[in-house]
Design a protein around this motif. Structure first.
Motif, PDB file in Angstrom:
ATOM      1  N   HIS A   1       1.478   2.198   4.067  1.00  0.00           N
ATOM      2  CA  HIS A   1       0.519   3.287   4.261  1.00  0.00           C
ATOM      3  C   HIS A   1       0.748   3.931   5.629  1.00  0.00           C
ATOM      4  O   HIS A   1       1.139   3.268   6.586  1.00  0.00           O
ATOM      5  CB  HIS A   1      -0.906   2.716   4.172  1.00  0.00           C
TER       6      HIS A   1
ATOM      7  N   LYS B   1      -0.943  -3.811   4.935  1.00  0.00           N
ATOM      8  CA  LYS B   1      -1.283  -2.434   5.321  1.00  0.00           C
ATOM      9  C   LYS B   1      -0.113  -1.513   5.014  1.00  0.00           C
ATOM     10  O   LYS B   1      -0.300  -0.366   4.604  1.00  0.00           O
ATOM     11  CB  LYS B   1      -1.625  -2.354   6.812  1.00  0.00           C
TER      12      LYS B   1
ATOM     13  N   GLY C   1     -10.005  -2.969   0.894  1.00  0.00           N
ATOM     14  CA  GLY C   1      -9.872  -1.627   0.349  1.00  0.00           C
ATOM     15  C   GLY C   1     -11.003  -1.041  -0.465  1.00  0.00           C
ATOM     16  O   GLY C   1     -10.950   0.140  -0.820  1.00  0.00           O
TER      17      GLY C   1
ATOM     18  N   HIS D   1     -15.616   0.131   5.411  1.00  0.00           N
ATOM     19  CA  HIS D   1     -15.287   0.161   6.836  1.00  0.00           C
ATOM     20  C   HIS D   1     -16.202  -0.781   7.616  1.00  0.00           C
ATOM     21  O   HIS D   1     -16.132  -0.836   8.849  1.00  0.00           O
ATOM     22  CB  HIS D   1     -15.403   1.582   7.388  1.00  0.00           C
TER      23      HIS D   1
ATOM     24  N   ASP E   1       0.833  -1.193   0.000  1.00  0.00           N
ATOM     25  CA  ASP E   1       0.000   0.000   0.000  1.00  0.00           C
ATOM     26  C   ASP E   1       0.879   1.259   0.000  1.00  0.00           C
ATOM     27  O   ASP E   1       1.721   1.426   0.883  1.00  0.00           O
ATOM     28  CB  ASP E   1      -0.883  -0.008   1.258  1.00  0.00           C
ATOM     29  N   ASP E   2       0.702   2.100  -0.990  1.00  0.00           N
ATOM     30  CA  ASP E   2       1.453   3.367  -1.079  1.00  0.00           C
ATOM     31  C   ASP E   2       2.966   3.161  -1.129  1.00  0.00           C
ATOM     32  O   ASP E   2       3.729   3.944  -0.559  1.00  0.00           O
ATOM     33  CB  ASP E   2       1.121   4.275   0.118  1.00  0.00           C
TER      34      ASP E   2
ATOM     35  N   LYS F   1      -5.776  -5.817   3.877  1.00  0.00           N
ATOM     36  CA  LYS F   1      -6.644  -4.707   3.512  1.00  0.00           C
ATOM     37  C   LYS F   1      -7.334  -4.979   2.184  1.00  0.00           C
ATOM     38  O   LYS F   1      -6.685  -5.043   1.143  1.00  0.00           O
ATOM     39  CB  LYS F   1      -5.827  -3.409   3.416  1.00  0.00           C
TER      40      LYS F   1
ATOM     41  N   CYS G   1      -5.886   4.146  -3.527  1.00  0.00           N
ATOM     42  CA  CYS G   1      -6.091   2.741  -3.134  1.00  0.00           C
ATOM     43  C   CYS G   1      -7.380   2.112  -3.645  1.00  0.00           C
ATOM     44  O   CYS G   1      -7.355   1.047  -4.260  1.00  0.00           O
ATOM     45  CB  CYS G   1      -5.990   2.596  -1.617  1.00  0.00           C
TER      46      CYS G   1
ATOM     47  N   GLN H   1      -8.716   0.801   6.737  1.00  0.00           N
ATOM     48  CA  GLN H   1      -7.263   0.735   6.659  1.00  0.00           C
ATOM     49  C   GLN H   1      -6.688  -0.323   7.592  1.00  0.00           C
ATOM     50  O   GLN H   1      -5.535  -0.727   7.442  1.00  0.00           O
ATOM     51  CB  GLN H   1      -6.645   2.098   7.029  1.00  0.00           C
TER      52      GLN H   1
END
Length: 311
Positions: free
Chosen positions: A209, A206, A125, A137, A32-33, A123, A72, A156
């Motif tokens: 991020h 995760k 997402g 969520h 992630d990221d 995740k 994401c 997240q």
């Protein structure tokens, strides 16, 4: 016609896989990221990623690949379905992915229908619901029943393992969730070994991020590293960019890597990635121990990159 080419090629590749007499196991590792050049195999000599680098050395590395939707939710929906964002309709503005499209086009479902044992970790997402009003969520908006084994979390998730419902059982040994996802993968592989069918495991870390909360076990790894700044570091070097390009989250968060905190932030960011590499090492070790390494394809990618202070 062109908007379907990506999906068509993706499905064609899966058709070859599922019809093959020797169907390979598949592990999809998604971070992630993670910026593209935060791996040793991408030419960065400051980072330590030996396990991921070993995958590159033994396989094919795509060094001119671009994220079609660099955020994401949209990126993950595209990865899962093989469809561009404007085709699958899943993004922060227009809502989640339709259940019918998920069932028809998502690669875990295609493989499961073809007899694969499937699992998901980490995740997810993006929400899945027929009215596109789901909330990722909430567990009710995640396709848990689409997988034979589920270790995923909502939103997240948390870096503290104990706060993530489906991996909380690994918290005593692995309090940081990156290591816990590696442990969950090992458990899945032990389970997969018992099945009389190939498997597909989708593991979505995760890391890396924010918040920058790496595993403290590895505090010494980059303690003495002085990170080199990119030539286009800071907002001053982006003065020539049009206003529209400066509305995005990545540009606005360049200040997170501001001059005063750059070294500290980069240490934590790359330490998160080091934790990923350790988890990948756990998976590689388990594959070899179970003999599954001989017929397993591993794909390593990220949902989108991070600016790390440069535009």
């Amino acid at each position: 016609m062109f908007k379907y080419i990506f999906a068509a090629l993706f499905l064609y590749g899966l058709t070859i896989v599922v019809q093959s007499a020797e169907r390979p196991n598949i592990i999809m590792l998604l971070t992630d990221d993670q910026r593209y050049d935060t791996l040793g195999c991408m030419g960065n000599h400051q980072v330590k990623t030996p396990n991921i680098d070993s995958l590159s050395a033994r396989g094919v590395t795509f060094d001119a690949h671009y994220t079609n939707t660099p955020i994401c939710l949209g990126s993950r929906a595209s990865i899962m379905t093989g469809m561009y964002e404007y085709v699958n309709g899943c993004n922060f503005s227009h809502g989640g992915l339709k259940t019918s499209l998920w069932n028809e086009m998502a690669y875990p479902n295609i493989l499961r229908r073809a007899g694969y044992f499937t699992g998901f970790i980490g995740k997810f997402g993006f929400p899945v619901s027929e009215d596109k009003k789901g909330n990722y969520h909430e567990f009710d908006s995640l396709p848990i029943d689409s997988f034979d084994r589920w270790y995923g979390w909502v939103g997240q998730g948390y870096y503290k393992t104990e706060k993530n419902k489906y991996v909380a059982k690994f918290a005593s040994k692995h309090p940081h969730v990156t290591a816990a996802t590696g442990a969950a993968a090992c458990e899945f592989l032990d389970d997969a070994k018992k099945q009389d069918k190939p498997f597909c495991l989708s593991l979505s870390f995760k890391a890396s991020h924010g918040p920058m909360s790496p595993d403290r076990t590895y505090d010494d790894v980059y303690a003495n590293t002085v990170w080199k700044k990119k030539a286009n570091f800071g907002k001053a070097s982006a003065a020539h960019l049009p206003a529209q390009a400066k509305f995005g989250r990545q540009y606005l968060e360049i200040d997170t890597f501001a001059a005063g905190s750059y070294q500290k932030t980069m240490r934590k960011y790359n330490q998160l990635i080091y934790g990923i590499d350790v988890a990948v090492g756990m998976i590689l070790k388990k594959l070899k121990a179970t003999g599954l390494d001989k017929k397993t394809v591993i794909i390593y990618s990220t949902d989108n990159g991070y600016s790390c202070g440069s535009h």
